[in-house]
Design a protein around this motif. Structure first.
Motif, PDB file in Angstrom:
ATOM      1  N   GLY A 150       0.784  -1.226   0.000  1.00  9.29           N
ATOM      2  CA  GLY A 150       0.000   0.000   0.000  1.00  9.29           C
ATOM      3  C   GLY A 150       0.810   1.266   0.000  1.00  9.29           C
ATOM      4  O   GLY A 150       0.273   2.353  -0.221  1.00  9.29           O
ATOM      5  N   PHE A 151       2.124   1.166   0.278  1.00 13.14           N
ATOM      6  CA  PHE A 151       3.026   2.319   0.292  1.00 13.14           C
ATOM      7  C   PHE A 151       2.491   3.420   1.212  1.00 13.14           C
ATOM      8  O   PHE A 151       2.011   3.129   2.295  1.00 13.14           O
ATOM      9  N   ALA A 152       2.566   4.679   0.787  1.00  8.88           N
ATOM     10  CA  ALA A 152       2.191   5.780   1.669  1.00  8.88           C
ATOM     11  C   ALA A 152       0.713   6.141   1.573  1.00  8.88           C
ATOM     12  O   ALA A 152       0.073   6.418   2.583  1.00  8.88           O
ATOM     13  N   ILE A 153       0.154   6.124   0.372  1.00  4.86           N
ATOM     14  CA  ILE A 153      -1.173   6.704   0.160  1.00  4.86           C
ATOM     15  C   ILE A 153      -2.280   5.653   0.157  1.00  4.86           C
ATOM     16  O   ILE A 153      -3.277   5.787   0.882  1.00  4.86           O
ATOM     17  N   ASN A 154      -2.136   4.599  -0.627  1.00  6.79           N
ATOM     18  CA  ASN A 154      -3.183   3.570  -0.626  1.00  6.79           C
ATOM     19  C   ASN A 154      -3.231   2.802   0.688  1.00  6.79           C
ATOM     20  O   ASN A 154      -4.217   2.138   0.982  1.00  6.79           O
ATOM     21  N   ARG A 155      -2.173   2.906   1.492  1.00  5.80           N
ATOM     22  CA  ARG A 155      -2.171   2.263   2.799  1.00  5.80           C
ATOM     23  C   ARG A 155      -3.357   2.742   3.638  1.00  5.80           C
ATOM     24  O   ARG A 155      -3.918   1.983   4.424  1.00  5.80           O
ATOM     25  N   PHE A 156      -3.749   4.013   3.480  1.00  5.97           N
ATOM     26  CA  PHE A 156      -4.917   4.502   4.223  1.00  5.97           C
ATOM     27  C   PHE A 156      -6.126   4.743   3.336  1.00  5.97           C
ATOM     28  O   PHE A 156      -7.266   4.601   3.784  1.00  5.97           O
ATOM     29  N   PHE A 157      -5.906   5.079   2.065  1.00  8.00           N
ATOM     30  CA  PHE A 157      -7.044   5.412   1.215  1.00  8.00           C
ATOM     31  C   PHE A 157      -7.899   4.187   0.913  1.00  8.00           C
ATOM     32  O   PHE A 157      -9.139   4.267   0.920  1.00  8.00           O
ATOM     33  N   VAL A 158      -7.267   3.051   0.673  1.00  5.05           N
ATOM     34  CA  VAL A 158      -8.029   1.842   0.366  1.00  5.05           C
ATOM     35  C   VAL A 158      -8.817   1.357   1.593  1.00  5.05           C
ATOM     36  O   VAL A 158     -10.016   1.066   1.484  1.00  5.05           O
ATOM     37  N   PRO A 159      -8.214   1.287   2.801  1.00  5.78           N
ATOM     38  CA  PRO A 159      -9.014   0.912   3.972  1.00  5.78           C
ATOM     39  C   PRO A 159     -10.152   1.890   4.282  1.00  5.78           C
ATOM     40  O   PRO A 159     -11.205   1.482   4.784  1.00  5.78           O
ATOM     41  N   TYR A 160      -9.947   3.158   3.981  1.00  6.34           N
ATOM     42  CA  TYR A 160     -11.021   4.150   4.154  1.00  6.34           C
ATOM     43  C   TYR A 160     -12.210   3.806   3.269  1.00  6.34           C
ATOM     44  O   TYR A 160     -13.367   3.818   3.712  1.00  6.34           O
ATOM     45  N   GLY A 161     -11.953   3.445   2.008  1.00 12.38           N
ATOM     46  CA  GLY A 161     -13.039   3.027   1.125  1.00 12.38           C
ATOM     47  C   GLY A 161     -13.648   1.714   1.569  1.00 12.38           C
ATOM     48  O   GLY A 161     -14.876   1.516   1.517  1.00 12.38           O
TER      49      GLY A 161
END
Length: 364
Positions: free
Chosen positions: A186-197
């Motif tokens: 998930g690196f830096a951004i998808n690490r939180f953006f994907v779990p948020y979705g």
């Protein structure tokens, strides 16, 4: 220019978008795919972008023609042999990418740098499928790549330091804003953006709120330009399914929401409808859980030194259009409130509280 000729494998949305961006920056770029139809579609998307930009006065007709003139296409993987940097931008499955790199290996010059545009797979694992892992790294462009300024530059375990820095410079040279990242799912951004979705879908599955209500609350509590269901419909929910599945190694909280898991690879969109809710209680629950699903992964990645708070917030703002960037928002809320919010994740899923919670208030 850091690299004189770039090869891009995959002429779909991402590959053609990267090519479009590079052509506009005057970089000679070769777009490769398995069929001529795919290649021509990718080149056609670039030409359409340049033509529209010229019509709107964002570039001259001459500049548009020059940008398109920097692009060419091929269906022959051997045509990449004279490229200095090759960026893979194909389907987000490890084995599909590994098979591609096995076919690419015989055509590489010893000095060629190879990058993957993966959004969530481990770069270090993919690096084992190329002949020289020291010349392999991640260059994760964000959609739409033709205009989105953020690129995550991901250093694998064996990536040469000089090559990593060269690619950071390349991003800057081509009008992008690089985020240097340590390798992690998930690196830096998808690490939180994907779990948020994913959490938004969980809230829907549990009947806490409707998609329209959840989108509205997300816009309010995180300042996003569009709510999670609108975004998932734009990028396709099946993409979210694959991205969330890739985050699974991070633990129980990252399990795929029921609807995403059940529908998997199928083509569908969410019926968002109208927001007819009037419950402030459910709004508060939704806001807490969306923030928890954002804050917890960010604190985890700060523990792991994946990226800096400033870079995470820059990516959230520029790549995802979060009006309230996560680190800055946590600082404004304070350690006690963030502990209360994130505690919902640690208590429900059995995760440890991230140590970076102690730094809340001075993350930025």
């Amino acid at each position: 220019m850091t690299f004189s000729k770039i090869g891009i494998i995959g002429a779909g949305t991402m590959g053609s978008g990267i090519a479009t961006s590079l052509g506009q920056q005057g970089v000679t770029t070769l777009l490769v795919d398995t069929t001529d139809e795919a290649v021509q579609r990718g080149l056609g998307a670039a030409k359409k972008f340049y033509d529209r930009a010229a019509e709107k006065g964002k570039m001259t007709a001459e500049a548009a023609a020059d940008a398109y003139g920097k692009l060419s296409g091929s269906t022959d993987i051997a045509a990449l042999a004279d490229c200095d940097l090759i960026i893979e931008a194909i389907f987000e499955e490890f084995q599909v990418k590994a098979d591609l790199f096995a076919r690419l290996n015989p055509h590489l010059k010893p000095e060629t740098v190879v990058a993957t545009n993966t959004s969530a797979l481990r770069v270090s694992e993919l690096a084992e499928t190329v002949d020289d892992p020291s010349r392999f790294l991640g260059l994760h462009y964000f959609n739409p790549a033709a205009i989105n300024p953020i690129v995550e530059v991901v250093k694998g375990d064996k990536t040469d330091d000089a090559i990593f820095e060269r690619c950071v410079a390349f991003c800057r040279d081509t009008a992008k804003k690089p985020i240097p990242c340590k390798d992690a799912y998930g690196f830096a951004i998808n690490r939180f953006f994907v779990p948020y979705g994913n959490e938004a879908v969980r809230l829907m599955d549990e009947g806490v709120g409707t998609p329209a209500q959840i989108d509205r609350v997300a816009q309010d509590c995180l300042g996003v330009a569009a709510g999670p269901f609108v975004v998932m419909n734009l990028v396709k929910p099946k993409i979210m399914f694959h991205a969330q599945r890739n985050l699974g190694p991070h633990g129980a909280f990252y399990a795929i929401a029921d609807t995403l898991a059940a529908k998997g690879d199928s083509d569908y969109t969410f019926d968002i409808g109208e927001d007819a809710s009037s419950s402030t209680d459910s709004d508060a629950v939704i806001a807490d859980r969306l923030r928890a699903a954002t804050f917890f992964p960010v604190l985890q990645e700060l523990d792991e030194d994946v990226a800096t708070p400033a870079d995470i917030d820059m990516g959230a703002g520029l790549a995802l259009r979060f009006g309230k960037a996560p680190c800055e928002l946590m600082d404004s809320l304070g350690k006690d409130e963030v502990a209360r919010i994130v505690g919902q994740v640690t208590e429900t899923y059995g995760h440890a509280m991230p140590a970076s919670l102690a730094k809340v208030g001075s993350l930025r």
